[in-house]
Design an enzyme around this catalytic site. Structure first.
Site, PDB file in Angstrom:
ATOM      1  N   CYS A  97     -29.945  43.348  25.952  1.00 49.94           N
ATOM      2  CA  CYS A  97     -30.226  43.131  24.528  1.00 49.94           C
ATOM      3  C   CYS A  97     -30.590  41.667  24.295  1.00 49.94           C
ATOM      4  O   CYS A  97     -29.827  40.756  24.643  1.00 49.94           O
ATOM      5  CB  CYS A  97     -29.006  43.507  23.686  1.00 49.94           C
ATOM      6  SG  CYS A  97     -29.342  43.340  21.931  1.00 49.94           S
ATOM      7  N   ARG A 221     -37.898  54.051  21.837  1.00 53.02           N
ATOM      8  CA  ARG A 221     -38.681  54.270  20.598  1.00 53.02           C
ATOM      9  C   ARG A 221     -39.538  55.537  20.638  1.00 53.02           C
ATOM     10  O   ARG A 221     -39.754  56.181  19.617  1.00 53.02           O
ATOM     11  CB  ARG A 221     -39.571  53.052  20.326  1.00 53.02           C
ATOM     12  CG  ARG A 221     -38.798  51.811  19.938  1.00 53.02           C
ATOM     13  CD  ARG A 221     -39.684  50.586  19.957  1.00 53.02           C
ATOM     14  NE  ARG A 221     -40.189  50.306  21.299  1.00 53.02           N
ATOM     15  CZ  ARG A 221     -41.164  49.453  21.577  1.00 53.02           C
ATOM     16  NH1 ARG A 221     -41.758  48.800  20.594  1.00 53.02           N
ATOM     17  NH2 ARG A 221     -41.544  49.251  22.822  1.00 53.02           N
TER      18      ARG A 221
HETATM   19  C1  LIG Z   1     -33.616  50.103  17.145  1.00 57.02           C
HETATM   20  C2  LIG Z   1     -33.294  49.779  18.567  1.00 57.02           C
HETATM   21  C3  LIG Z   1     -31.976  49.669  18.972  1.00 57.02           C
HETATM   22  C4  LIG Z   1     -31.669  49.374  20.302  1.00 57.02           C
HETATM   23  N1  LIG Z   1     -30.365  49.327  20.690  1.00 57.02           N
HETATM   24  C5  LIG Z   1     -30.062  49.157  22.010  1.00 57.02           C
HETATM   25  C6  LIG Z   1     -28.723  49.267  22.485  1.00 57.02           C
HETATM   26  O1  LIG Z   1     -27.773  49.566  21.734  1.00 57.02           O
HETATM   27  N2  LIG Z   1     -28.514  49.037  23.807  1.00 57.02           N
HETATM   28  C7  LIG Z   1     -29.537  48.736  24.693  1.00 57.02           C
HETATM   29  O2  LIG Z   1     -29.305  48.550  25.877  1.00 57.02           O
HETATM   30  N3  LIG Z   1     -30.812  48.665  24.257  1.00 57.02           N
HETATM   31  C8  LIG Z   1     -31.091  48.884  22.957  1.00 57.02           C
HETATM   32  N4  LIG Z   1     -32.397  48.871  22.552  1.00 57.02           N
HETATM   33  C9  LIG Z   1     -33.462  48.677  23.551  1.00 57.02           C
HETATM   34  C10 LIG Z   1     -33.954  50.033  24.062  1.00 57.02           C
HETATM   35  O3  LIG Z   1     -32.933  50.775  24.688  1.00 57.02           O
HETATM   36  C11 LIG Z   1     -35.136  49.866  25.055  1.00 57.02           C
HETATM   37  O4  LIG Z   1     -34.697  49.117  26.162  1.00 57.02           O
HETATM   38  C12 LIG Z   1     -36.330  49.143  24.435  1.00 57.02           C
HETATM   39  O5  LIG Z   1     -36.582  49.613  23.112  1.00 57.02           O
HETATM   40  C13 LIG Z   1     -37.585  49.367  25.282  1.00 57.02           C
HETATM   41  O6  LIG Z   1     -37.831  50.749  25.440  1.00 57.02           O
HETATM   42  P1  LIG Z   1     -38.952  51.535  24.569  1.00 57.02           P
HETATM   43  O7  LIG Z   1     -40.243  50.813  24.778  1.00 57.02           O
HETATM   44  O8  LIG Z   1     -38.917  52.939  25.143  1.00 57.02           O
HETATM   45  O9  LIG Z   1     -38.548  51.460  23.131  1.00 57.02           O
HETATM   46  C14 LIG Z   1     -32.715  49.162  21.234  1.00 57.02           C
HETATM   47  C15 LIG Z   1     -34.043  49.276  20.818  1.00 57.02           C
HETATM   48  C16 LIG Z   1     -34.345  49.597  19.516  1.00 57.02           C
HETATM   49  C17 LIG Z   1     -35.792  49.738  19.104  1.00 57.02           C
END
Ligand SMILES: Cc1cc2nc3c(=O)[nH]c(=O)nc-3n(C[C@H](O)[C@H](O)[C@H](O)COP(=O)(O)O)c2cc1C
Length: 344
Positions: A97, A221
């Site tokens: 994060c 997402r």
């Molecule tokens: C709204 C939101 C909340 C997220 N919360 C977390 C979380 O609680 N823990 C975590 O490891 N990553 C969190 N992430 C990151 C996602 O798990 C992921 O690594 C990141 O969005 C990239 O993947 P994507 O392109 O499929 O969205 C969050 C992302 C978003 C958009």
């Protein structure tokens, strides 16, 4: 055999999003397993109600993993010890994060700059987890690239798999991940590596696996309002062809089912209503008329009103009442910032 099988597809932890209703819909459509949103290890140890509430899951939700946030090996190890009784399939460490309020406390991606600390944390998790799998979700590094060293540390301390979002701690969400790193990490460890980042469709997931030698994908997402990503992906794995995207009637039925699950989970309060609205917008983001849907639903204060408005909207959509907006433009806004209705 471990938790990660070849070409696994997993729902990512997402704060304020990966709740029971959302996880249920993703499992219904074929996510191999899901994660709770991140929870503070210290909050678990201190019996904080708001923290504990987020990791409690129904038996029917299995298989599900729990993600922990923290930087103290003691608190993280202790939190795992207390949560073992819930029998999740995995305990994941959030080492990815990038949000300032998280990293300024040394949590999330900030851990990546301190391999010695990462080592102690994974070791503490392993000691407490017993037979339950342990994993680490990470980026390339926080201020400097530390991924190869960190990946080896995780493996050395007994982590069962790692998830890589191949970006740096301060890269914005619009920046594409550097997928070359997945192969580099695979070449230094023998545990499975899940690839994460910019998978918005089943086609994206397959392309990611074809271009890298990741063992599976983790989707965040791309699953919002789109649990079909999982079923279309699984369909491709078994038939080598992608089925059509779901039609409006199916999306409508699922949005209503999701709404009902939210109502049961939270009741008719601000949290429940906000969750209902954002999830509905996500289901309909690819269809014409999204901005009029947002306008008509945003201020409503009852689930029933939302349902009635949604019914009207779907009738109008089917009657072709909305002009063709540029769906790609809407979708780009969504990618940049998932609360895309604020961008108007
Ligand atoms: C709204 C939101 C909340 C997220 N919360 C977390 C979380 O609680 N823990 C975590 O490891 N990553 C969190 N992430 C990151 C996602 O798990 C992921 O690594 C990141 O969005 C990239 O993947 P994507 O392109 O499929 O969205 C969050 C992302 C978003 C958009």
């Amino acid at each position: 055999m471990g938790l990660i099988k070849k070409n696994s597809i997993v729902l990512a932890p997402m704060a304020e999003i990966s709740d029971k209703p959302f996880r249920t819909m993703c499992r219904k459509y074929g996510a191999d397993f899901t994660f709770t949103e991140m929870v503070s290890a210290r909050g678990i140890v201190n019996n904080s109600f708001n923290t504990t509430r987020k990791v409690v899951f129904a038996k029917s939700e299995q298989p599900i993993g729990i993600q922990l946030l923290g930087s103290s090996p003691f608190y993280i190890g202790e939190a795992v010890k207390r949560l073992v009784k819930l029998s999740p399939v995995d305990f994941d460490l959030n080492a990815g994060c990038p949000v300032k309020k998280v990293t300024k406390n040394g949590f999330g991606a900030a851990i990546l700059d301190n391999p010695a600390q990462l080592k102690e944390i994974v070791s503490a998790m392993k000691k407490s987890a017993g037979d339950i799998s342990v994993s680490v979700k990470m980026r390339l590094g926080f201020r400097k690239v530390t991924i190869l060293e960190n990946a080896k540390i995780c493996e050395g301390e007994g982590a069962d798999f790692i998830t890589l979002h191949p970006k740096m701690g301060n890269d914005g969400s619009e920046l594409l991940p550097d997928r070359e790193w997945i192969g580099k990490v695979k070449s230094v460890v023998n545990i499975p590596v899940l690839a994460n980042g910019f998978v918005f469709s089943a086609e994206d997931a397959v392309e990611l696996l074809n271009k890298t030698d990741a063992d599976g994908v983790m989707v965040a997402r791309g699953a919002l309002g789109n649990p079909y990503l999982f079923s279309r992906y699984n369909h491709f794995l078994s038939t080598k062809s992608f089925p059509e995207k779901p039609k409006i009637d199916q999306v409508f039925t699922d949005a209503l089912e999701h709404l009902e699950l939210i109502k049961i989970e939270y009741g008719e309060n601000l949290v429940g209503l906000n969750s209902a609205k954002k999830n509905i917008f996500w289901y309909f983001k690819r269809f014409n008329g999204i901005f009029s849907l947002i306008e008509n639903i945003m201020e409503l204060q009852k689930f029933n009103q939302i349902k009635i408005e949604l019914e009207k909207h779907v009738e109008n959509l089917k009657a072709g009442k909305f002009s063709t907006e540029s769906n790609e433009e809407v979708f780009d806004k969504f990618k940049q910032r998932i609360l895309f209705w604020n961008l108007k």
